[in-house]
Design a protein around this motif. Structure first.
Motif, PDB file in Angstrom:
ATOM      1  N   LEU A 202       0.816  -1.211   0.000  1.00 26.54           N
ATOM      2  CA  LEU A 202       0.000   0.000   0.000  1.00 26.54           C
ATOM      3  C   LEU A 202       0.852   1.265   0.000  1.00 26.54           C
ATOM      4  O   LEU A 202       0.313   2.371  -0.029  1.00 26.54           O
ATOM      5  N   ARG A 203       2.170   1.110   0.030  1.00 27.43           N
ATOM      6  CA  ARG A 203       3.060   2.265   0.061  1.00 27.43           C
ATOM      7  C   ARG A 203       3.663   2.530  -1.317  1.00 27.43           C
ATOM      8  O   ARG A 203       3.926   1.612  -2.083  1.00 27.43           O
ATOM      9  N   ASP A 204       3.887   3.810  -1.609  1.00 26.55           N
ATOM     10  CA  ASP A 204       4.613   4.164  -2.824  1.00 26.55           C
ATOM     11  C   ASP A 204       6.083   3.805  -2.651  1.00 26.55           C
ATOM     12  O   ASP A 204       6.628   3.871  -1.537  1.00 26.55           O
ATOM     13  N   PHE A 205       6.731   3.427  -3.750  1.00 22.96           N
ATOM     14  CA  PHE A 205       8.168   3.174  -3.738  1.00 22.96           C
ATOM     15  C   PHE A 205       8.848   4.387  -4.350  1.00 22.96           C
ATOM     16  O   PHE A 205       8.540   4.789  -5.480  1.00 22.96           O
ATOM     17  N   ILE A 206       9.766   4.996  -3.602  1.00 22.01           N
ATOM     18  CA  ILE A 206      10.357   6.267  -4.001  1.00 22.01           C
ATOM     19  C   ILE A 206      11.801   6.068  -4.477  1.00 22.01           C
ATOM     20  O   ILE A 206      12.603   5.412  -3.813  1.00 22.01           O
ATOM     21  N   ILE A 207      12.121   6.649  -5.638  1.00 23.44           N
ATOM     22  CA  ILE A 207      13.484   6.683  -6.167  1.00 23.44           C
ATOM     23  C   ILE A 207      13.919   8.141  -6.159  1.00 23.44           C
ATOM     24  O   ILE A 207      13.310   8.986  -6.818  1.00 23.44           O
ATOM     25  N   ALA A 208      14.954   8.470  -5.385  1.00 28.61           N
ATOM     26  CA  ALA A 208      15.411   9.855  -5.233  1.00 28.61           C
ATOM     27  C   ALA A 208      16.781  10.049  -5.870  1.00 28.61           C
ATOM     28  O   ALA A 208      17.627   9.148  -5.877  1.00 28.61           O
ATOM     29  N   LEU A 209      16.990  11.256  -6.430  1.00 31.58           N
ATOM     30  CA  LEU A 209      18.247  11.611  -7.097  1.00 31.58           C
ATOM     31  C   LEU A 209      18.452  13.114  -6.961  1.00 31.58           C
ATOM     32  O   LEU A 209      17.487  13.894  -7.042  1.00 31.58           O
ATOM     33  N   ASP A 210      19.686  13.529  -6.751  1.00 30.77           N
ATOM     34  CA  ASP A 210      20.013  14.954  -6.692  1.00 30.77           C
ATOM     35  C   ASP A 210      19.579  15.605  -8.005  1.00 30.77           C
ATOM     36  O   ASP A 210      20.031  15.232  -9.082  1.00 30.77           O
ATOM     37  N   LYS A 211      18.668  16.597  -7.917  1.00 33.11           N
ATOM     38  CA  LYS A 211      18.113  17.182  -9.138  1.00 33.11           C
ATOM     39  C   LYS A 211      19.154  17.944  -9.959  1.00 33.11           C
ATOM     40  O   LYS A 211      18.946  18.189 -11.153  1.00 33.11           O
ATOM     41  N   GLU A 212      20.293  18.308  -9.357  1.00 30.96           N
ATOM     42  CA  GLU A 212      21.348  18.979 -10.111  1.00 30.96           C
ATOM     43  C   GLU A 212      21.974  18.043 -11.139  1.00 30.96           C
ATOM     44  O   GLU A 212      22.574  18.497 -12.112  1.00 30.96           O
ATOM     45  N   LYS A 213      21.821  16.728 -10.921  1.00 27.04           N
ATOM     46  CA  LYS A 213      22.440  15.767 -11.825  1.00 27.04           C
ATOM     47  C   LYS A 213      21.489  15.296 -12.921  1.00 27.04           C
ATOM     48  O   LYS A 213      21.895  14.569 -13.820  1.00 27.04           O
ATOM     49  N   ALA A 214      20.226  15.649 -12.835  1.00 27.37           N
ATOM     50  CA  ALA A 214      19.238  15.141 -13.784  1.00 27.37           C
ATOM     51  C   ALA A 214      18.713  16.245 -14.677  1.00 27.37           C
ATOM     52  O   ALA A 214      18.342  17.329 -14.209  1.00 27.37           O
ATOM     53  N   ASP A 215      18.682  15.978 -15.978  1.00 28.01           N
ATOM     54  CA  ASP A 215      18.137  16.923 -16.937  1.00 28.01           C
ATOM     55  C   ASP A 215      16.669  16.625 -17.203  1.00 28.01           C
ATOM     56  O   ASP A 215      15.832  17.511 -17.203  1.00 28.01           O
ATOM     57  N   ARG A 216      16.331  15.357 -17.418  1.00 28.82           N
ATOM     58  CA  ARG A 216      14.943  14.948 -17.599  1.00 28.82           C
ATOM     59  C   ARG A 216      14.828  13.451 -17.352  1.00 28.82           C
ATOM     60  O   ARG A 216      15.823  12.729 -17.320  1.00 28.82           O
ATOM     61  N   LEU A 217      13.594  12.989 -17.158  1.00 23.43           N
ATOM     62  CA  LEU A 217      13.363  11.560 -16.973  1.00 23.43           C
ATOM     63  C   LEU A 217      12.087  11.154 -17.684  1.00 23.43           C
ATOM     64  O   LEU A 217      11.215  11.975 -17.958  1.00 23.43           O
ATOM     65  N   ARG A 218      11.994   9.882 -17.997  1.00 24.23           N
ATOM     66  CA  ARG A 218      10.812   9.330 -18.644  1.00 24.23           C
ATOM     67  C   ARG A 218      10.753   7.842 -18.332  1.00 24.23           C
ATOM     68  O   ARG A 218      11.733   7.263 -17.835  1.00 24.23           O
ATOM     69  N   TYR A 219       9.637   7.215 -18.609  1.00 29.69           N
ATOM     70  CA  TYR A 219       9.558   5.768 -18.428  1.00 29.69           C
ATOM     71  C   TYR A 219       8.904   5.144 -19.650  1.00 29.69           C
ATOM     72  O   TYR A 219       8.192   5.791 -20.417  1.00 29.69           O
ATOM     73  N   LYS A 220       9.173   3.857 -19.810  1.00 29.59           N
ATOM     74  CA  LYS A 220       8.608   3.102 -20.923  1.00 29.59           C
ATOM     75  C   LYS A 220       8.291   1.691 -20.454  1.00 29.59           C
ATOM     76  O   LYS A 220       9.060   1.084 -19.710  1.00 29.59           O
ATOM     77  N   VAL A 221       7.123   1.182 -20.875  1.00 32.62           N
ATOM     78  CA  VAL A 221       6.705  -0.172 -20.526  1.00 32.62           C
ATOM     79  C   VAL A 221       7.124  -1.109 -21.651  1.00 32.62           C
ATOM     80  O   VAL A 221       6.729  -0.931 -22.801  1.00 32.62           O
ATOM     81  N   GLU A 222       7.937  -2.086 -21.309  1.00 25.22           N
ATOM     82  CA  GLU A 222       8.385  -3.089 -22.270  1.00 25.22           C
ATOM     83  C   GLU A 222       8.140  -4.468 -21.685  1.00 25.22           C
ATOM     84  O   GLU A 222       8.779  -4.869 -20.710  1.00 25.22           O
TER      85      GLU A 222
ATOM     86  N   VAL B 242       9.093  -2.090 -16.371  1.00 28.45           N
ATOM     87  CA  VAL B 242       8.950  -0.641 -16.475  1.00 28.45           C
ATOM     88  C   VAL B 242      10.360  -0.054 -16.418  1.00 28.45           C
ATOM     89  O   VAL B 242      11.055  -0.166 -15.410  1.00 28.45           O
ATOM     90  N   ARG B 243      10.793   0.571 -17.495  1.00 29.77           N
ATOM     91  CA  ARG B 243      12.132   1.156 -17.551  1.00 29.77           C
ATOM     92  C   ARG B 243      12.035   2.666 -17.329  1.00 29.77           C
ATOM     93  O   ARG B 243      11.319   3.363 -18.053  1.00 29.77           O
ATOM     94  N   VAL B 244      12.747   3.147 -16.325  1.00 26.90           N
ATOM     95  CA  VAL B 244      12.794   4.574 -16.013  1.00 26.90           C
ATOM     96  C   VAL B 244      14.122   5.115 -16.540  1.00 26.90           C
ATOM     97  O   VAL B 244      15.196   4.665 -16.128  1.00 26.90           O
ATOM     98  N   TYR B 245      14.055   6.094 -17.452  1.00 22.63           N
ATOM     99  CA  TYR B 245      15.246   6.657 -18.081  1.00 22.63           C
ATOM    100  C   TYR B 245      15.537   8.034 -17.491  1.00 22.63           C
ATOM    101  O   TYR B 245      14.657   8.901 -17.450  1.00 22.63           O
ATOM    102  N   ILE B 246      16.775   8.221 -17.031  1.00 19.65           N
ATOM    103  CA  ILE B 246      17.205   9.493 -16.453  1.00 19.65           C
ATOM    104  C   ILE B 246      18.343  10.050 -17.310  1.00 19.65           C
ATOM    105  O   ILE B 246      19.402   9.422 -17.433  1.00 19.65           O
ATOM    106  N   THR B 247      18.114  11.201 -17.903  1.00 15.76           N
ATOM    107  CA  THR B 247      19.147  11.852 -18.707  1.00 15.76           C
ATOM    108  C   THR B 247      19.946  12.787 -17.802  1.00 15.76           C
ATOM    109  O   THR B 247      19.380  13.706 -17.194  1.00 15.76           O
ATOM    110  N   PRO B 248      21.263  12.565 -17.660  1.00 17.42           N
ATOM    111  CA  PRO B 248      22.069  13.388 -16.738  1.00 17.42           C
ATOM    112  C   PRO B 248      22.285  14.802 -17.265  1.00 17.42           C
ATOM    113  O   PRO B 248      22.199  15.065 -18.466  1.00 17.42           O
ATOM    114  N   TYR B 249      22.570  15.708 -16.368  1.00 12.67           N
ATOM    115  CA  TYR B 249      22.864  17.094 -16.717  1.00 12.67           C
ATOM    116  C   TYR B 249      24.335  17.392 -16.409  1.00 12.67           C
ATOM    117  O   TYR B 249      24.734  17.568 -15.254  1.00 12.67           O
TER     118      TYR B 249
END
Length: 380
Positions: free
Chosen positions: A79-99, A103-110
């Protein structure tokens, strides 16, 4: 002056408004209460609700053929959300795709490189809007898996459904009916108020199991014309009355089976193309499967000598056997089918490139597995 709606309608309205619903029962439930919880959970999932049924005790042998382990959770971790945290200074954008099942979560670094060491994983708050408690009058009656987490009871709305009189001290709304034969009967009547065509074989099997158990196979004082009509409707929707009766009759032949604990979410990381980091999450672990469990197709075991058996049919009088009456009503009922649906895809979310930005971006799009493909049958 506004007239207050009956408790049943109030509960229906709250269910329609809620998204994440927890179905729970008391610490020592009987077959009817367990069957009603199974049926209600499957109904809510067919209504596109995120419903979770929690029971931390042992599953009685009498309902093993309903495959309750596919519906019941033994704890509230899911019943709990699962949280993935990352320093926002290192991330430019993120997206996910179902394959497939991932579920693949893509993080583009900055202007940097991201590795698994940069990621933090944690559990969020309990994600529950509404708690539906069956056969519960006070908080002390709740299943141990629920009562041990007071925050759930504090944050969510609580409604109770009881087939006996009393003055529950838990919940904002209580729907009690002394004249109801069982909780399964009450859930059946509530399903008709949601929409037509909700009943399918798994739901009908669960609710008919509750009716048969509560009425002692249609032989005690709780048996009435309303119960018989509902039983005929459930049989028309696919419930196997004889299979249910045989399993209930032989329930005392062996000790009850134990519940199987649910698994944990599996997360792994890998380096994608260029500097992009990919997080893989097993989609089958992110939520309860939407496909409703089907009743077992194994032939019923022969009842033991001390088991209750159906008396021989008296052919000298008309309609003396209630099962024959049910069969006659079932034969004239029709059914319809509801098509399955599916979803999935990409979601791009821009992230701030400057540490001075105070705006916080968030992905709040639940990823849902494919909708159930089981046939939904309507009442005649």
């Amino acid at each position: 002056m506004q007239i207050e709606q009956p408790p049943k309608q109030q509960i229906i309205d709250r269910i329609k408004k809620a998204t994440n619903i927890l179905v729970t029962i008391n610490r020592d439930p009987n077959v009817d209460e367990l069957s009603a919880a199974l049926g209600l959970s499957m109904i809510l999932n067919k209504l596109d609700k995120s419903a979770v049924a929690v029971f931390g005790g042992k599953i009685p042998r009498a309902i093993e053929f309903l495959e309750p382990d596919k519906t019941f959770e033994t704890n509230v971790d899911g019943l709990r959300d699962f949280i993935i945290a990352l320093d926002k200074e290192k991330a430019d954008r993120l997206r996910y795709k179902v394959e497939d099942d991932m579920v693949r979560v893509y993080i583009t670094p900055y202007k940097t490189t991201i590795t698994e060491k940069d990621l933090q994983f944690s559990q969020g708050d309990f994600n529950v809007d509404l708690i539906v408690a069956l056969g519960v009058s006070k908080s002390e009656d709740l299943d141990q898996a629920i009562s041990s987490h007071g925050k759930i009871l504090h944050d969510a709305q609580i409604v109770t459904i009881n087939d006996h009189s009393g003055h529950p001290s838990i919940g904002e709304v209580d729907w009690s009916e002394d004249e109801a034969s069982s909780l399964s009967e009450m859930i059946m009547s509530m399903s008709e108020a949601f929409q037509s065509g909700l009943l399918d074989e798994p739901i009908a099997s669960a609710l008919l199991t509750g009716l048969v158990s509560a009425t002692d196979r249609f032989s005690n004082g709780k048996t009435n014309p309303k119960v018989m009509t509902m039983a005929a409707q459930l049989m028309a929707a696919g419930a196997n009355q004889q299979l249910i009766a045989d399993n209930l009759a032989s329930a005392d032949a062996a000790p009850p089976a134990q519940s199987v604990p649910s698994g944990a979410v599996r997360v792994s990381g890998e380096q994608g193309s260029g500097n992009e980091t990919t997080i893989k999450i097993d989609k089958t672990k992110t939520s309860k499967p939407d496909t409703a469990p089907a009743a077992s197709t194994q032939p019923p075991k022969a009842p033991t000598d001390d088991a209750f058996t159906l008396p021989p049919l008296d052919t000298t009088t008309a309609s003396t056997d209630v099962l024959d009456d049910l069969k006659q009503q079932t034969d004239v009922m029709t059914a319809s089918e509801t098509p399955a649906k599916s979803s999935g895809g990409w979601r791009d979310v821009p992230l701030p490139s400057s540490p001075d930005s105070a705006k916080e971006d968030e992905v709040s799009e639940p990823v849902k597995p494919g909708e159930p493909t089981s046939t939904a049958q309507s009442l005649a």
